[in-house]
Design an enzyme around this catalytic site. Structure first.
Site, PDB file in Angstrom:
ATOM      1  N   HIS A 168      -6.273   7.880  -7.533  1.00  0.00           N
ATOM      2  CA  HIS A 168      -6.610   6.876  -7.765  1.00  0.00           C
ATOM      3  C   HIS A 168      -8.203   6.534  -7.472  1.00  0.00           C
ATOM      4  CE1 HIS A 168      -7.191   5.016  -3.739  1.00  0.00           C
ATOM      5  NE2 HIS A 168      -5.854   5.481  -3.590  1.00  0.00           N
TER       6      HIS A 168
ATOM      7  N   HIS B  93      -9.460   8.425  -3.510  1.00  0.00           N
ATOM      8  CA  HIS B  93      -9.402   9.504  -3.545  1.00  0.00           C
ATOM      9  C   HIS B  93     -10.850  10.065  -4.305  1.00  0.00           C
ATOM     10  CE1 HIS B  93      -4.922   8.575  -3.368  1.00  0.00           C
ATOM     11  NE2 HIS B  93      -5.583   8.692  -2.671  1.00  0.00           N
TER      12      HIS B  93
ATOM     13  N   CYS C  40       4.667   4.356  11.830  1.00  0.00           N
ATOM     14  CA  CYS C  40       4.753   3.827  10.453  1.00  0.00           C
ATOM     15  C   CYS C  40       4.581   5.249   9.354  1.00  0.00           C
ATOM     16  CB  CYS C  40       3.663   3.267  10.761  1.00  0.00           C
ATOM     17  SG  CYS C  40       2.912   2.857   8.637  1.00  0.00           S
TER      18      CYS C  40
ATOM     19  N   CYS D 178       1.631   5.719   7.397  1.00  0.00           N
ATOM     20  CA  CYS D 178       0.002   6.217   8.249  1.00  0.00           C
ATOM     21  C   CYS D 178       0.736   7.570   8.536  1.00  0.00           C
ATOM     22  CB  CYS D 178      -0.130   5.398   9.370  1.00  0.00           C
ATOM     23  SG  CYS D 178      -0.638   3.999   8.923  1.00  0.00           S
TER      24      CYS D 178
ATOM     25  N   CYS E  66       2.230  -3.179  10.238  1.00  0.00           N
ATOM     26  CA  CYS E  66       0.918  -1.646  10.786  1.00  0.00           C
ATOM     27  C   CYS E  66      -0.250  -3.259   9.393  1.00  0.00           C
ATOM     28  CB  CYS E  66       1.637  -0.905   9.584  1.00  0.00           C
ATOM     29  SG  CYS E  66      -0.347   0.367   9.055  1.00  0.00           S
TER      30      CYS E  66
ATOM     31  N   HIS F 256      -0.635  -1.009   5.534  1.00  0.00           N
ATOM     32  CA  HIS F 256       0.555  -1.130   4.656  1.00  0.00           C
ATOM     33  C   HIS F 256       1.656  -2.098   4.469  1.00  0.00           C
ATOM     34  CE1 HIS F 256      -0.231   3.447   5.972  1.00  0.00           C
ATOM     35  NE2 HIS F 256      -0.451   3.195   4.443  1.00  0.00           N
TER      36      HIS F 256
ATOM     37  N   LYS G  85      -7.387  -5.718  -1.554  1.00  0.00           N
ATOM     38  CA  LYS G  85      -7.364  -3.770  -1.189  1.00  0.00           C
ATOM     39  C   LYS G  85      -6.471  -3.358  -2.406  1.00  0.00           C
ATOM     40  CE  LYS G  85      -4.883  -1.518   1.841  1.00  0.00           C
ATOM     41  NZ  LYS G  85      -4.249  -0.639   2.874  1.00  0.00           N
TER      42      LYS G  85
ATOM     43  N   LYS H  38      -0.982  -1.203  -5.266  1.00  0.00           N
ATOM     44  CA  LYS H  38       0.499  -1.309  -6.336  1.00  0.00           C
ATOM     45  C   LYS H  38       0.862  -2.433  -7.187  1.00  0.00           C
ATOM     46  CE  LYS H  38       2.089   3.162  -7.894  1.00  0.00           C
ATOM     47  NZ  LYS H  38       2.914   4.283  -6.968  1.00  0.00           N
TER      48      LYS H  38
END
Ligand code: MSP
Length: 518
Positions: free
Chosen positions: A20, A23, A128, A131, A145, A148, A297, A300
């Site tokens: 996405h 990156h 996690c 991570c 976390c 996440h 953030k 999805k």
């Protein structure tokens, strides 16, 4: 200009989902820096790739009923394609599933074991999978976390442990004195306070119940902790074989780019591994901001993930690179939106640089139709002097440009070029009114138009690392061959007067067509 070496890395990305724009942001920034250093004559190596082992990837492959390697081949291929589509010119794309990488990781871990830095123990803690990291209670928010939004699992198993605590004092000093530089400053301070408060504890370096990983050479029932495997890519991408004596020529990196999500591990485990391997540390780690989409953030489940191809479809390749690099400040978090991108595209590219190039070339064509030819004078002095704007002198702009690159103020470089150097050319046109000079057959227009075209040549060089295809196209429109120009010695390339007055200009299609309003 520079004969220094410049080795730059991006993180290697997890292949649990397709790329996405987060990156893409890191990778384009690395590409811009690599292209800039290449252009100025440095020996450059630009490495990127994919991180393919571990529980997270294995679970994802399983959920899609795929064999892990078949799954990672597919997603890794999508990363490669995305980078090629957005004109990323890396020197090597590494995958952690490559045979040579695996062999080198085994050698390196064996070296660490042999010197007593890896020992067997029982390890307990919260883990996690998102991570791929152990977590302290303190890292969690409401037991989850924060990155996440998942509750970490409790792990208790026999494991091999890396004696990281051994290196805590040395690392703290190296960070304090910028021997191992962390930027921006606030990130460095954050890491220093972590070292001072928490110190470095030994860390589990192997997993017994994860099969999708690199088996430890001395105990094949364990696989290497995925981060130990992943970090070593920065060395194996240079063909390192895992033996510290065979240090690659390009080692260490001048710059490692990443975002804040993975700074902590890069500022603790990674340099500690290098000390254990008796290898020099990277010169600098730089943490850029995190993209939020419309204040949220990217995720999805929210459904707001933007893929690089979505931007390319609307703006084209070079404009996408431009928008990613210019819309937010490089070291800080930034909120992006389609609206912001649209506005910026129109202001800076369609109405900005695109219009400047088109209107300037049209004026030169008009001038030539009136039988007036461009003239090269010994400088811009007389005309700039009359106007007295800032950035009046192109070499001043170049000094600023180099300074901003050195400081990694990437978005400010584009601001300098578009709102400084290019806007000045627009204001110069407005002030000198070349169309009137042409009508009045005033010879001053010959110098005015030369100054504008030559300034545009400089703009194209300044834009080259960011928008290579556009920069080459501008050169062509100025009647120059980009293949020749961009291979020139950089010092010569940026001297005033590189454009011949006899040059044949070509207007061409709009560089940045207007957007469809839908
Ligand atoms: N595989 C590890 C890295 C191992 S490196 C030895 C990993 N992969 S990742 O796919 O999660 O990539 C994280 C990195 O992607 C970030 O540090 C950053 O470079 C980039 N970004 C991911 N999302 C981002 C944003 N929303 N905004 C900006 N950059 C982002 O961690």
């Amino acid at each position: 200009m520079s004969s220094d070496k410049f080795y730059i890395t991006t993180p290697i990305y997890y292949v649990n989902a397709k790329p996405h724009i987060g990156h893409t942001y890191t990778t384009v920034a690395a590409d811009v820096l690599a292209r800039f250093h290449k252009l100025t004559g440095a020996r450059v190596f630009f490495a990127t790739g994919t991180d393919e082992h571990g529980a997270k990837i294995a679970q994802k492959a399983k959920s899609e009923n795929k064999d892990p390697l078949e799954f990672t081949d597919e997603i890794s291929g999508q990363f490669k394609k995305a980078w090629s589509d957005i004109n990323i010119k890396y020197d090597r794309f590494i995958r952690t599933t490559e045979k040579d990488h695996i062999k080198a990781v085994r050698n390196a871990l064996q070296f660490m074991k042999d010197k007593g830095d890896i020992y067997k123990d029982k390890y307990e803690g919260l883990y996690c999978v998102g991570c791929e990291q152990f977590k302290n209670e303190k890292d969690l928010v409401d037991g989850k976390c924060p990155d996440h939004q998942t509750v970490p699992e409790f792990m208790s198993e026999e494991t091999y442990v890396f004696k990281m605590s051994r290196y805590a004092d040395r690392l703290l000093k190296m960070i304090e004195f910028d021997e191992f530089k962390i930027g921006p400053e606030e990130r460095k301070n954050e890491i220093l306070s972590f070292y001072k408060k928490e110190g470095l504890k030994d860390v589990s370096f192997s997993r017994k119940n994860i099969k999708w990983g690199i088996p430890l050479p001395w105990d094949e029932a364990h696989t290497a902790y995925v981060w130990s495997d992943a970090f070593l890519n920065y060395l194996t991408v240079l063909d390192w074989d895992g033996n510290p004596e065979n240090r690659p020529q390009m080692w260490p990196p001048e710059l490692q780019l990443m975002s804040k999500d993975i700074l902590r591990v890069h500022a603790t485990i990674w340099p500690a591994m290098l000390l254990s391997l008796e290898l020099p540390l990277p010169r600098e780690i730089f943490v850029h901001g995190f993209f939020l989409v419309d204040g949220q953030k990217m995720s999805k489940s929210i459904g707001n993930v933007i893929a690089p191809e979505d931007l390319i479809a609307r703006y084209g390749v070079d404009a996408t690179r431009y928008l990613l690099m210019s819309t937010t400040a490089f070291g800080g978090d930034g909120d992006i939106s389609w609206k912001k991108f649209d506005e910026k595209y129109t202001a800076d590219l369609a109405n900005g640089i695109g219009n400047l190039v088109a209107r300037s070339i049209t004026l030169v064509e008009k001038m030539r139709n009136a039988n007036m030819e461009l003239t090269l004078t010994d400088g811009e002095k007389e005309v700039w002097g009359e106007l007295g704007f800032y950035h009046k002198n192109i070499s001043e702009a170049w000094d600023k440009y180099f300074f901003l690159f050195k400081e990694l103020r990437i978005d400010e470089i584009l601001f300098l070029v578009i709102s400084g150097v290019a806007t000045f050319a627009d204001e110069y046109i407005t002030a000198t009114k070349p169309w009137e000079l042409i009508k009045n057959n005033d010879k001053k227009v010959l110098v005015v138009m030369y100054n504008i075209l030559e300034r545009i040549r400089h703009i194209s060089i300044m834009l080259y690392p960011f928008m290579p295809a556009t920069a080459e196209e501008i050169m062509r429109r100025l009647g120059l061959d980009p293949e020749i120009e961009f291979k020139k010695d950089f010092k010569d390339l940026i001297k005033w007067g590189g454009l011949s007055p006899e040059t044949k200009v070509d207007k061409g299609e709009p560089l940045f067509p207007r957007l469809n309003q839908d």
